[in-house]
Design an enzyme around this catalytic site. Sequence first.
Site, PDB file in Angstrom:
ATOM      1  N   TYR A  66       0.855  -1.172   0.000  1.00  0.00           N
ATOM      2  CA  TYR A  66       0.000   0.000   0.000  1.00  0.00           C
ATOM      3  C   TYR A  66       0.890   1.219   0.000  1.00  0.00           C
ATOM      4  O   TYR A  66       1.902   1.279   0.675  1.00  0.00           O
ATOM      5  CB  TYR A  66      -0.946   0.022   1.197  1.00  0.00           C
ATOM      6  CG  TYR A  66      -0.392  -0.563   2.451  1.00  0.00           C
ATOM      7  CD1 TYR A  66       0.532   0.126   3.217  1.00  0.00           C
ATOM      8  CD2 TYR A  66      -0.786  -1.817   2.877  1.00  0.00           C
ATOM      9  CE1 TYR A  66       1.035  -0.412   4.375  1.00  0.00           C
ATOM     10  CE2 TYR A  66      -0.290  -2.353   4.033  1.00  0.00           C
ATOM     11  CZ  TYR A  66       0.616  -1.652   4.790  1.00  0.00           C
ATOM     12  OH  TYR A  66       1.108  -2.189   5.943  1.00  0.00           O
ATOM     13  N   CYS A  67       0.533   2.163  -0.788  1.00  0.00           N
ATOM     14  CA  CYS A  67       1.464   3.244  -1.062  1.00  0.00           C
ATOM     15  C   CYS A  67       0.729   4.551  -1.304  1.00  0.00           C
ATOM     16  O   CYS A  67      -0.485   4.591  -1.471  1.00  0.00           O
ATOM     17  CB  CYS A  67       2.315   2.900  -2.274  1.00  0.00           C
ATOM     18  SG  CYS A  67       3.101   1.285  -2.189  1.00  0.00           S
TER      19      CYS A  67
END
Length: 550
Positions: A66-67
């Site tokens: 997740y970014c």
Amino acid sequence: FRPDRSHAKSARSVAETMGNYHPHGDASIYDTLVRMAQPWSLRYPLVDGQGNFGSPGNDPPAAMRYCLTGDALVRLPFGQSMRIGDVAPGARTNSDNAGELKVLDRHGDPVFADRLFHSGDHQTFRVQTAEGYEVTGTSNHPVLCLVNLAGVPTLLWMLIEEIRPDDYVVLQRAPPVESGPANWRDAMEALLLGAFISEGFMSESRAGFNNVDRDYFNAVVAAYDAVVGGKRYVAQRTIASGSVLNELDIHDVSALKGTRLGVLCGQRSADKSVPEWLWQSPAAVKRVFLQALFEGDGSCSALPRNTIQVSYSTRSRQLAIDVQQMLLEFGVISRRYRHAVGEYKVVITNRAQAELFATQIGFGGAKQSKLTRILGSLPPCAGMDTNHVPGLAAFIRSHCDSEWVDKEWLRKHNIDRLSRWRRDGAEILSRIANPDVRAIATDLTDGRFYYAQVTSVTEAGVQPVYSLRVDSEDHAFLTNGFVSHNTEARLTPLAMEMLREIDEETVDFIPNYDGRVQEPTVLPSRFPNLLANGSGGIAVGMATNIPPHN
């Protein structure tokens, strides 16, 4: 992934496994990794996890990848900040980039980030609050939220895809720790930047600045002489309102272009923004910039019913976003919106935040005296802070376990407002008998966090996204004031016994699915995992279960 080395990002473990041994999707690989890290799933865990790997009550683990988009501002010590996309300049797509960077954790304390992950291009979503704060990331990026969990206000990680309008996200608003006064040249450049963005212009051949405050004008001219120097002209004229307008005129801008103010050259009003060098400057430099900026296009006014407003107006949406974010770095909560005339406004609309603005930042000239007079004229209890902890009052009243007289006091008084806790916190706690309730209330009202209501979660297109590996217990870091999170893993020492001497011809190897690398047919497994941790499965209509053994 050895236990004597630092944790590795979970997505990296999954990617290498899928690329070398299992080309059938990443979900089953990550689920297996998570299970091997859960002490309630395995008697002897084989993976040492860092971060959120679920709970015995079936809370889901955090996502492996997740970014955030590259424009997210990561908070650093001493009031500095940096775009996450600039942490490792030139980072290649889908790369791990080692480095050492001190960032702030959820409490505002410095921790080390030792790796930046460029995770490629992914679909992103923008979370926006009622005040205008926003962060953009992948659907499985977790941010810290305040959740009503069976009547208990609880800080929990939620994925962006799980967040809905009316949910509450947590914003970190502790004022920065400062390391001393600003470098004089940096401060002078920040003063000029704020003045020229608000009340100046700069073209390819000419620049200028004007203001009616003579002292403020003289400070800008002195800063120009110290930083830039060269020939310039000053003049005065009376305008329609009867005020005397002081004007600075520069006909040769070559020297000005050579400074860090050169970024303003040819910039339209609608395109103005805070340059990256200022974001990376310490709090003392940013304060000088904001003082000059608000003295130019800012204002303060007393409103009916003993209220106050401090505001800043601009034609640039990005500048409004930047100003609101920089105010948050000083702990000042503001609201951003588009005015009917097309301008973007950043406003501070309650007394507590106006007082914080006056002490932490302030105006750079005569407007500061006006703000001080307005604040001094307000009655002691007027304009109380509307910031509150959603659900806290109902929780305390339901679970306080107090005597009737204390319950009645808690029922009659407003006990979810943070201004009330700052003023009467000791008295409120003295009327709560349950120690667990006191602990929860103290943690939620200590002033570190602002609980912002979400208004929308919208698609933001496919963009390059990034993440950091932070060496701390909860692996949290701050992005645009939101609290972000990650997971990592490495093998346990016991798992290494399953691989011991694997490279010493103890087992047979065969080509992997595409023939590029070799894979073992079995593991040496000095540790009997099948017996110790047990297993289960079904084949040909028959279920088989092996219970775990000591």
